[in-house]
Motif scaffolding. Structure first.
Motif, PDB file in Angstrom:
ATOM      1  N   SER A   1       2.926  -5.138   3.238  1.00 37.20           N
ATOM      2  CA  SER A   1       2.306  -4.515   4.141  1.00 37.20           C
ATOM      3  C   SER A   1       1.519  -5.685   5.361  1.00 37.20           C
ATOM      4  N   ALA A   2       1.648  -6.906   4.883  1.00 39.54           N
ATOM      5  CA  ALA A   2       1.352  -7.745   6.008  1.00 39.54           C
ATOM      6  C   ALA A   2       2.601  -7.914   6.899  1.00 39.54           C
ATOM      7  N   LEU A   3       3.832  -7.931   6.518  1.00 38.86           N
ATOM      8  CA  LEU A   3       4.701  -7.847   7.556  1.00 38.86           C
ATOM      9  C   LEU A   3       4.790  -6.450   8.253  1.00 38.86           C
ATOM     10  N   CYS A   4       4.426  -5.492   7.769  1.00 33.68           N
ATOM     11  CA  CYS A   4       4.355  -4.115   8.404  1.00 33.68           C
ATOM     12  C   CYS A   4       3.098  -4.306   9.632  1.00 33.68           C
ATOM     13  N   GLN A   5       2.577  -4.862   9.188  1.00 31.35           N
ATOM     14  CA  GLN A   5       0.972  -4.972  10.031  1.00 31.35           C
ATOM     15  C   GLN A   5       1.420  -6.083  11.149  1.00 31.35           C
ATOM     16  N   PHE A   6       2.310  -7.280  10.798  1.00 26.29           N
ATOM     17  CA  PHE A   6       2.564  -8.172  11.929  1.00 26.29           C
ATOM     18  C   PHE A   6       3.554  -7.278  12.859  1.00 26.29           C
ATOM     19  N   ALA A   7       4.728  -6.618  12.460  1.00 26.44           N
ATOM     20  CA  ALA A   7       5.318  -5.679  13.290  1.00 26.44           C
ATOM     21  C   ALA A   7       4.584  -4.729  14.181  1.00 26.44           C
TER      22      ALA A   7
ATOM     23  N   ARG B   1       1.661   2.105   9.062  1.00 28.23           N
ATOM     24  CA  ARG B   1       1.427   2.649   7.407  1.00 28.23           C
ATOM     25  C   ARG B   1       2.480   1.939   6.469  1.00 28.23           C
ATOM     26  N   PHE B   2       2.178   1.266   5.354  1.00 29.48           N
ATOM     27  CA  PHE B   2       3.130   0.769   4.600  1.00 29.48           C
ATOM     28  C   PHE B   2       3.190   1.598   3.260  1.00 29.48           C
ATOM     29  N   TYR B   3       3.979   2.429   2.953  1.00 29.79           N
ATOM     30  CA  TYR B   3       3.774   3.290   1.647  1.00 29.79           C
ATOM     31  C   TYR B   3       5.235   3.348   1.059  1.00 29.79           C
ATOM     32  N   GLN B   4       5.132   3.148  -0.302  1.00 26.79           N
ATOM     33  CA  GLN B   4       6.448   3.136  -1.098  1.00 26.79           C
ATOM     34  C   GLN B   4       7.605   2.148  -0.468  1.00 26.79           C
TER      35      GLN B   4
END
Length: 177
Positions: A52-58, A69-72
């Motif tokens: 989720s941290a890398l998704c947030q970074f993106a 959203r980072f899910y599954q």
């Protein structure tokens, strides 16, 4: 004169950081489940991001990203709030539903909202029968009314028009914003 301007600039920066920090935590205990996501809102999707941290970074690096959203194991970036049509919504009695679920979350890419939760809080004993409360905001307001008697968390289920009032906001979840 320059020292005074420097001091005001420093105070303004400090105030901005404090406001952003409080906005990030404003929706910390809100949850959503069973959301219908409008594909037109998705600006990027990737199942190789890993955290989720890398998704947030993106999200921070895309100009049009308002939420992520980072899910599954899947990262999705959105141009607007994806939480407008969710079958289950839950929140603390003292937080504003519209600020946390109905619009882009306070804090944007810096905020997290838990998804697909199991609610572990003890029943308060004040939950109305299904169908008596017809909207999530009514459920939240009903919980607010019983806060003096221990209602701390509410869970709205659209499908069965259920409003569960709980004594705490303990949850177990499988995904976060």
């Amino acid at each position: 004169m320059g020292a005074v301007l420097n001091m005001y600039s420093s105070l303004a920066l400090l105030l901005s950081c404090l406001i952003l920090a409080s906005a990030k935590d404003e929706c910390l205990d809100f949850t959503v489940s069973d959301c219908v996501i409008d594909p037109a809102l998705v600006i990027w999707e990737n199942d190789q991001v890993g955290t989720s941290a890398l998704c947030q970074f993106a999200c921070h690096n895309f100009n049009s990203c308002k939420e992520f959203r980072f899910y599954q194991g899947n990262c999705q970036l959105f141009s607007d709030s994806f939480k407008n049509v969710c079958d289950v919504v839950g929140g603390r009695a003292d937080k504003d539903l519209e600020d946390c679920v109905g619009s882009v979350t306070a804090g944007g890419c810096d905020a997290f909202i838990d998804e697909e939760c199991e609610y572990l809080g003890e029943d308060s004993g004040f939950s109305p029968p299904p169908g008596e409360i017809t909207e999530a905001v009514e459920c939240q307001n009903f919980c607010k009314g019983f806060q003096v008697l221990g209602c701390e968390y509410w869970v709205w289920g659209e499908a069965g028009q259920t409003c569960d009032l709980l004594k705490s906001w303990e949850t177990r979840h499988t995904g976060d914003r």
